[in-house]
Design a protein around this motif. Sequence first.
Motif, PDB file in Angstrom:
ATOM      1  N   ALA A   1      41.409  41.392  39.635  1.00 17.92           N
ATOM      2  CA  ALA A   1      40.798  42.151  40.731  1.00 17.92           C
ATOM      3  C   ALA A   1      41.749  42.224  41.922  1.00 17.92           C
ATOM      4  O   ALA A   1      41.861  43.280  42.575  1.00 17.92           O
ATOM      5  N   LYS A   2      42.433  41.142  42.175  1.00 16.28           N
ATOM      6  CA  LYS A   2      43.399  41.115  43.285  1.00 16.28           C
ATOM      7  C   LYS A   2      44.545  42.093  43.032  1.00 16.28           C
ATOM      8  O   LYS A   2      45.002  42.799  43.939  1.00 16.28           O
ATOM      9  N   GLU A   3      45.021  42.145  41.777  1.00 15.27           N
ATOM     10  CA  GLU A   3      46.084  43.095  41.422  1.00 15.27           C
ATOM     11  C   GLU A   3      45.628  44.538  41.659  1.00 15.27           C
ATOM     12  O   GLU A   3      46.423  45.394  42.045  1.00 15.27           O
TER      13      GLU A   3
ATOM     14  N   ARG B   1      46.105  52.655  38.864  1.00 13.69           N
ATOM     15  CA  ARG B   1      45.500  51.330  39.044  1.00 13.69           C
ATOM     16  C   ARG B   1      45.479  50.568  37.718  1.00 13.69           C
ATOM     17  O   ARG B   1      45.838  49.389  37.654  1.00 13.69           O
TER      18      ARG B   1
ATOM     19  N   ASN C   1      37.163  44.025  44.709  1.00 13.88           N
ATOM     20  CA  ASN C   1      36.406  42.794  44.525  1.00 13.88           C
ATOM     21  C   ASN C   1      36.082  42.640  43.043  1.00 13.88           C
ATOM     22  O   ASN C   1      36.097  43.627  42.289  1.00 13.88           O
ATOM     23  N   SER C   2      35.792  41.445  42.611  1.00 10.18           N
ATOM     24  CA  SER C   2      35.671  41.138  41.177  1.00 10.18           C
ATOM     25  C   SER C   2      34.570  41.933  40.491  1.00 10.18           C
ATOM     26  O   SER C   2      34.742  42.422  39.370  1.00 10.18           O
TER      27      SER C   2
ATOM     28  N   ASN D   1      43.369  45.395  43.850  1.00 15.21           N
ATOM     29  CA  ASN D   1      42.918  45.549  45.237  1.00 15.21           C
ATOM     30  C   ASN D   1      41.414  45.848  45.298  1.00 15.21           C
ATOM     31  O   ASN D   1      40.977  46.713  46.060  1.00 15.21           O
TER      32      ASN D   1
ATOM     33  N   ASP E   1      39.404  37.136  38.865  1.00 13.01           N
ATOM     34  CA  ASP E   1      39.795  37.234  40.281  1.00 13.01           C
ATOM     35  C   ASP E   1      41.253  37.658  40.431  1.00 13.01           C
ATOM     36  O   ASP E   1      41.594  38.405  41.354  1.00 13.01           O
ATOM     37  N   GLU E   2      42.111  37.174  39.524  1.00 12.59           N
ATOM     38  CA  GLU E   2      43.537  37.543  39.578  1.00 12.59           C
ATOM     39  C   GLU E   2      43.711  39.040  39.315  1.00 12.59           C
ATOM     40  O   GLU E   2      44.469  39.722  40.007  1.00 12.59           O
TER      41      GLU E   2
ATOM     42  N   TYR F   1      50.030  43.587  34.261  1.00 15.91           N
ATOM     43  CA  TYR F   1      49.803  42.167  34.555  1.00 15.91           C
ATOM     44  C   TYR F   1      49.322  41.431  33.306  1.00 15.91           C
ATOM     45  O   TYR F   1      49.789  40.321  33.006  1.00 15.91           O
TER      46      TYR F   1
END
Length: 300
Positions: free
Chosen positions: A213-215, A191, A219-220, A217, A210-211, A198
């Motif tokens: 956290a999305k990478e 992870r 929540n922030s 998978n 947020d970006e 990134y």
Amino acid sequence: MKTNTLKEKTVHGNAMFPLKIYSIIDSESTYSLSYHWHDEVEIIYVEEGEIIFNIDMKPIKVNANECLFINSHKLHSAYAINSIESIHHAIVFDMNILSSSIYDYCQSKYIDPLLNSTLSFPMLIDKTCLCGNNILTEIRGLIDIYYGKHQGWELSVKASLLKIISFIADQDKFIKNTSINLTSNDYKVERIKIILDYIYKNYKNKIYIDELAKEANMNSQYFCRFFKSLTGKSPISYINHYRIEKAAKLLQTQNYKVMEICFIVGFDNFSYFIKKFKEYKNCTPSEYKKMGPSQNYKVK
């Protein structure tokens, strides 16, 4: 999932002899190495002082006259300990340098398993035991041989590597990797690799939590706790530190103005950049630029 940005692109040695030694003299306690991985095995020998190495997110302090093995594909970083000067040597080599054209016991029992990761080197060597002392003596001799470059030095270096392997085998200290399943820590490392990949690709731009956290998978809120638990830094702190390291390199190697470098590495506020640079480097960017590489740390 690819994390190619984290993979080191440096060629160590050459095709005929894929081994190189990097000797780092850190007289200002500013040494820092960002997270990365490579196909090669790396042996660290600390000659003076102390350094922290993170291997798969686990911090390990390596003291003077100690050595550390970093196995192939292991995510790792390093940094100096405040106010402690150090000298360390990194022996980076492709395990194929020890492969034989004849498939013998050495190849089948040790070299092939190390190449395919069914065997791994132990990380930290106990210098108080006979095996550890023998390994340390061989490593110091290998470093001297490498820099001496006498006739036949390549043979001596290969012989030293084989002797180190024999000392570890004699004490049955190799780690046997029999499970093909990812452990909980392996999953976390994978992870983190994605997140760092990134950051390394996008550090020049604005990066939002947020970006990231999305990478991952996640929540922030959970992501921030997860990231700090593994790296010891908040995401913002880690990004700032990485940008400062990139800025420091540009200050030493390029002729940009300090303000230009501030924006090149992703900061959007010059005063904040100066503040963070002083926080991490104990001097202003202008002072750092005037120092020159020899005043910070030297690599042979």
